[in-house]
Design a protein around this motif. Structure first.
Motif, PDB file in Angstrom:
ATOM      1  N   LEU A 104       0.712  -1.377  -0.262  1.00 38.45           N
ATOM      2  CA  LEU A 104       0.084  -0.116   0.018  1.00 38.45           C
ATOM      3  C   LEU A 104       0.765   1.378  -0.133  1.00 38.45           C
ATOM      4  O   LEU A 104       0.618   2.127  -0.727  1.00 38.45           O
ATOM      5  CB  LEU A 104      -0.919  -0.025   1.178  1.00 38.45           C
ATOM      6  N   TYR A 105       1.948   1.170   0.760  1.00 41.10           N
ATOM      7  CA  TYR A 105       2.812   2.285   0.673  1.00 41.10           C
ATOM      8  C   TYR A 105       3.343   2.552  -0.583  1.00 41.10           C
ATOM      9  O   TYR A 105       3.680   3.740  -0.929  1.00 41.10           O
ATOM     10  CB  TYR A 105       3.991   2.057   1.854  1.00 41.10           C
ATOM     11  N   ALA A 106       3.804   1.532  -1.377  1.00 43.45           N
ATOM     12  CA  ALA A 106       4.388   1.643  -2.631  1.00 43.45           C
ATOM     13  C   ALA A 106       3.364   2.269  -3.558  1.00 43.45           C
ATOM     14  O   ALA A 106       3.738   3.155  -4.387  1.00 43.45           O
ATOM     15  CB  ALA A 106       4.895   0.241  -3.143  1.00 43.45           C
ATOM     16  N   LEU A 107       2.031   1.785  -3.482  1.00 41.89           N
ATOM     17  CA  LEU A 107       1.209   2.336  -4.212  1.00 41.89           C
ATOM     18  C   LEU A 107       0.814   3.630  -4.043  1.00 41.89           C
ATOM     19  O   LEU A 107       0.715   4.418  -5.055  1.00 41.89           O
ATOM     20  CB  LEU A 107      -0.174   1.262  -4.112  1.00 41.89           C
ATOM     21  N   ALA A 108       0.825   4.030  -2.801  1.00 41.03           N
ATOM     22  CA  ALA A 108       0.603   5.423  -2.469  1.00 41.03           C
ATOM     23  C   ALA A 108       1.509   6.376  -3.004  1.00 41.03           C
ATOM     24  O   ALA A 108       1.384   7.560  -3.471  1.00 41.03           O
ATOM     25  CB  ALA A 108       0.291   5.580  -1.013  1.00 41.03           C
ATOM     26  N   ALA A 109       2.906   5.861  -3.085  1.00 46.72           N
ATOM     27  CA  ALA A 109       3.944   6.615  -3.283  1.00 46.72           C
ATOM     28  C   ALA A 109       3.874   6.740  -4.937  1.00 46.72           C
ATOM     29  O   ALA A 109       4.468   8.046  -5.361  1.00 46.72           O
ATOM     30  CB  ALA A 109       5.358   6.228  -3.015  1.00 46.72           C
ATOM     31  N   ASP A 167       8.674  -0.896  -9.700  1.00 44.52           N
ATOM     32  CA  ASP A 167       7.796  -0.483  -8.614  1.00 44.52           C
ATOM     33  C   ASP A 167       6.321  -1.107  -9.008  1.00 44.52           C
ATOM     34  O   ASP A 167       5.483  -1.779  -8.094  1.00 44.52           O
ATOM     35  CB  ASP A 167       7.588   0.675  -8.101  1.00 44.52           C
ATOM     36  N   TRP A 168       5.977  -0.686 -10.075  1.00 43.25           N
ATOM     37  CA  TRP A 168       4.441  -1.197 -10.568  1.00 43.25           C
ATOM     38  C   TRP A 168       4.549  -2.444 -10.611  1.00 43.25           C
ATOM     39  O   TRP A 168       3.252  -3.299 -10.438  1.00 43.25           O
ATOM     40  CB  TRP A 168       4.001  -0.316 -11.884  1.00 43.25           C
ATOM     41  N   SER A 169       5.574  -3.145 -11.228  1.00 45.18           N
ATOM     42  CA  SER A 169       5.437  -4.649 -11.129  1.00 45.18           C
ATOM     43  C   SER A 169       5.212  -5.278  -9.966  1.00 45.18           C
ATOM     44  O   SER A 169       4.542  -6.271  -9.648  1.00 45.18           O
ATOM     45  CB  SER A 169       6.823  -5.151 -11.782  1.00 45.18           C
ATOM     46  N   SER A 170       6.155  -4.770  -8.906  1.00 48.01           N
ATOM     47  CA  SER A 170       5.885  -5.333  -7.563  1.00 48.01           C
ATOM     48  C   SER A 170       4.551  -4.953  -6.926  1.00 48.01           C
ATOM     49  O   SER A 170       3.950  -6.187  -6.479  1.00 48.01           O
ATOM     50  CB  SER A 170       7.161  -4.676  -6.718  1.00 48.01           C
TER      51      SER A 170
END
Length: 885
Positions: A417-422, A454-457
């Motif tokens: 969720l943190y990576a998505l928000a970033a 990042d999007w792949s993860s």
């Protein structure tokens, strides 16, 4: 050579030439120099600044030649980045680009602990949910039991053949009836096999009235319990048999010159083409549940072992014996309509699947067991056992393990969720800062390699969660059917068969969903590996691997073009050479993989000799010499060469621990008010430009120390100057890059060659200028070579020039002056190289500036002459001092 290395290091703008040996500042405030006899030089005072730069005050400097030399040296004095920042300032684009790079680098570095936590939490979550070690234990036990204990070709109580010896339809039915059926449906408690006469005597089976079941303590029914399997598991819903069929048709391959009718009469039957079982079966073939028919069930809950054996016999002979004797046929497919006298397995059969669902209450898991027989059209039968397992509920675990699993799940999902928000925040910022359309803004200001990582993860992690919930839904469907299946097993009724079929379908869906989940989870750690490399690039020593690959990329690209062509030639030759005799070389994909393994030492030499030892040896020797000795070692050489270059670049780089300590110290300085955060400086400029980062980064406005101090709140002057200097250094590195000694030599050679062509246009005068420049370069090179060959302290010549220990103040001062002259010579060499580089950049404008270029060359010639005169005068001073001593 050390001199060459020094020349390379000092070829960048702003590098300061070190003084070889410096006495204390107090002793250098005034260094009197008595003029030699016959000289007009009265006194020469020198001093060293705080930065270690030699200065010549102009007071009492009556000698015109010396004064001219000092002025020349001042004009050619090395300009540091600090001098540029203080005198000229720094472009805003350069300064802000440095700030952005620093902020992004620090952010990426700070993501390293988070990424490691994500990896560890994901690993713990996957291990605690999947518990692969338990699934391996159950599946391996089942596979080994079927391979080793489902035997036929009995002699007494010992079967000589197993599933691997099933090579014909008769062998299959022998294995099914005498091996597998008795293994799964146990008629009673098993005892050891009879002892031969030579071992003497009675055995367990020769004793009368041996019990066929045992009621142990805590058991509700005697063991073996109905449908018990391997003591600790139970078979649910019996055994299902089904097969895939290739229909008959006119697909026979016949010679075109012969009469088809004659050939058809000779063959006397149609052909049944099928691609199954050409080679050893693979997992995906066993996991294909589509197109299977002729379904038959063996129900241990409904029938005894004798009745089940009779059903297998009816399937084998198509109920021929039962019809002849007037008994009821137990094979449903065989007794249906026109199929009454047809065996269950015939020449149309291409695959037989025998499946059952095993429940293990010790681990709380279902295992879908699939025993497959592939009938290829060469007449051989391949056997393959495959198990697919899933837990009833992976969260039914001990308290500490469950708590650890929940913590790991919370950390991992929180990181997603943190990576998505970033990423969404970064996308919003890119759109806001761009005046172009949405697509162009994303493409130009957002899309990048690590953004895609990042999007792949995020996507792969989300898919893993989705697949996991899908597998749990499928397992829940099996859990919901289990009570009705148990009731049907304990109390069989008319709905028993429909319940069993529904349970098998649910077990198939559960097995496929569990396999898809494992496949999806497998990709996620590979994405995390790419995110780790992103964090590694924020630390020079950690970035050594990725930097090595980037440096070697051009050479690797050319190398792999050759490598793949040569390798493909060997693969094709191996396919043609060994393919007919070895399965591992029989297809293109297998030959690719087998040849790759051979390069790394994994080969089956005994199998390769099937084509002949000499033939195999010739191919093997040529393959090893070309691919291993040449190609792989060339690959290593390319990588090691790039590694050595990158290692040299990072030889003075900050270590990981030092970088962490620096960040902690900067934090402490911020708390003490000795510095401001770079993000605060960035925000100050953002406010000035109303958040338009693109316009902010493109401005070439010159920034000064005073401007930064007055604009950024609480920014110390020292920090403002330091960040400006660092921005200039980074811009210089980005502009000039890293030049190796070979590249520097080629650049100088190219510049001299182009300059020679231009000067030759002036005829004899130009040739004289060229000759003068070459002589100056040779003179400087001789001096550098001379000092480069000085040995070490203890050598007489080295101590004469550089040794100051144990000498008097006057001796050390004179020695220091001589060393300063050497440093000035090196500085002149650097200025000369820079002059040549500047001349090289003026080539395009040479035709319109010939007059100015000629004046510049004459001035350069005068400067060299004046420098030599200054050096001569200073040398005379030193010689006069030596005579006085």
């Amino acid at each position: 050579m050390r001199a060459s290395a020094s020349l390379r290091r000092n070829s960048y703008r702003g590098s300061a030439l070190p003084v070889t040996q410096q006495p204390s500042v107090a002793s250098l405030r005034s260094l009197p120099s008595e003029k030699p006899e016959g000289s007009s030089l009265k006194n020469l005072e020198t001093l060293v600044t705080e930065n270690g730069v030699l200065e010549f005050p102009e007071t009492d400097m009556e000698d015109d030649a010396l004064q001219a030399a000092v002025q020349t040296m001042k004009r050619h004095k090395t300009i540091t980045f600090e001098d540029i920042a203080l005198s000229e300032g720094v472009k805003q684009s350069v300064y802000l680009d440095y700030l952005k790079w620093e902020i992004d680098t620090e952010s990426a570095f700070l993501e390293l602990p988070l990424t490691i936590v994500v990896l560890i939490s994901f690993a713990m979550l996957a291990m605690n949910i999947l518990h692969q070690e338990q699934l391996y234990t159950m599946e391996t036990a089942i596979e080994r039991d079927i391979i080793e204990n489902a035997n036929f070709a009995w002699s007494g109580h010992f079967g000589h053949k197993g599933i691997l010896q099933v090579h014909s339809i008769a062998d299959f039915w022998s294995w099914m009836r005498l091996g597998f059926l008795g293994l799964v449906v146990k008629p009673g408690w098993l005892y050891s096999e009879p002892a031969p006469d030579i071992l003497g005597g009675p055995d367990m089976t020769s004793r009368p009235d041996m019990p066929t079941a045992w009621l142990f303590n805590g058991y509700e029914r005697p063991a073996p319990v109905a449908n018990e399997y391997l003591h600790y598991a139970k078979v649910i819903s019996g055994i299902r048999m089904r097969q895939s069929v290739s229909g008959a048709g006119d697909f026979c391959v016949l010679p075109s010159l012969l009469d088809p009718a004659l050939l058809s009469q000779w063959l006397a039957k149609p052909c049944f083409p099928s691609d199954l079982g050409l080679l050893s079966p693979e997992v995906h073939e066993a996991e294909n549940f589509l197109g299977l028919q002729r379904e038959e069930f063996l129900f241990p809950d409904l029938f005894t072992i004798q009745e089940l054996t009779q059903q297998v016999l009816d399937m084998e002979d198509g109920c021929a014996y039962s019809n002849a004797t007037g008994n009821a046929c137990r094979c449903e497919w065989c007794s249906a309509g026109a199929q009454s006298l047809r065996p269950w397995i015939d020449e149309e059969t291409s695959r037989v699947e025998i499946s059952m669902v095993v429940y293990n209450a010790q681990y709380g898991s279902y295992t879908y067991v699939s025993v497959n027989f592939m009938f290829n059209r060469g007449g051989h039968i391949h056997s393959f056992i495959h198990c697919l397992s899933a837990f009833v509920n992976p969260f039914l675990r001990p308290g500490p393990e469950l708590a650890l699993t929940l913590v790991a799940a919370t950390l991992w999902i929180g990181a997603l969720l943190y990576a998505l928000a970033a990423e969404l925040t970064e996308i919003r910022g890119a759109i806001r800062n761009s005046n172009a359309g949405l697509r162009k803004a994303l493409w130009e200001d957002y899309v990048g390699f690590y953004n895609m990582v990042d999007w792949s993860s995020i996507i792969v992690g989300s898919l893993a969660i989705g697949y996991y919930f899908q597998s749990r839904i499928a397992a829940s469907a099996v859990n919901e059917l289990l009570p009705s299946m148990i009731d049907a097993s304990l109390k069989p009724d008319a709905n028993y068969q429909s319940t069993v079929k529904e349970f098998f379908r649910a077990a198939e869906d559960m097995s496929k969903a569990k396999k898809d989940t494992e496949l999806q989870l497998m990709f996620y750690p590979l994405i995390i590996m790419m995110r780790l490399f992103r964090s590694f690039e924020a630390q020079p020593r950690l970035a050594l691997v990725s930097a090595t690959l980037k440096t070697a990329a051009p050479d690797l690209g050319h190398f792999f073009m050759i490598f793949l062509c040569v390798y493909l030639c060997f693969v094709v030759s191996s396919l043609l050479f060994f393919g007919q005799d070895l399965e591992s070389f029989s297809t293109m994909d297998r030959a690719l993989h087998t040849s790759f393994l051979a390069m790394f030492g994994d080969w089956d030499w005994n199998a390769m000799t099937d084509v002949g030892m000499l033939r195999a040896a010739v191919w093997f020797w040529v393959f090893m010499v070309m691919m291993v000795l040449f190609m792989l070692n060339m690959l290593l050489a390319i990588i090691m060469d790039a590694y050595q270059m990158e290692k040299y670049k990072t030889s003075d780089a900050t270590t990981l621990w030092q970088q962490i300590l620096d960040m902690i110290e900067r934090r402490r300085q911020y708390i003490r008010g000795e510095r401001v955060r770079l993000t605060d400086v960035w925000k100050t400029f953002r406010r000035q430009y109303a958040g338009k980062e693109k316009a902010m980064l493109s401005s070439d406005q010159l920034l000064s120390v005073e401007y930064l101090v007055n604009t950024v709140t609480r920014m110390p002057e020292q920090q403002a100057l330091r960040t400006m200097v660092h921005s200039l250094k980074r811009d210089d590195i980005l502009t000039h890059g890293f030049m190796t000694e070979e590249q520097v030599n080629k650049h100088v050679e190219k510049t001299l060659g182009s300059m020679e062509l231009k000067i030759k246009a002036h005829g004899t005068r130009g040739e004289r200028q060229i000759q003068a420049i070459l002589e100056d370069v040779e003179f400087i090179n001789d001096k550098l070579d001379f000092f480069d060959r000085l040995l070490a302290p203890g050598d007489a010549e080295y101590d004469f020039y550089f040794g100051a220990d144990g000498q008097s103040h006057d001796q050390a001062s004179r020695l220091w002056i001589y060393n300063s002259i050497t440093a000035i010579s090196e500085e002149l060499q650097q200025n000369f190289v820079r002059g040549i580089q500047r001349i090289g950049t003026w080539q395009d404008e040479f035709e319109c500036e010939q007059t100015e270029l000629a004046d510049g060359l004459r001035e350069f010639e005068q400067l060299l002459a004046q420098s030599l005169e200054a050096l001569q005068e200073l040398s005379n001073v030193v010689e006069g001092m030596d005579k006085e001593i």
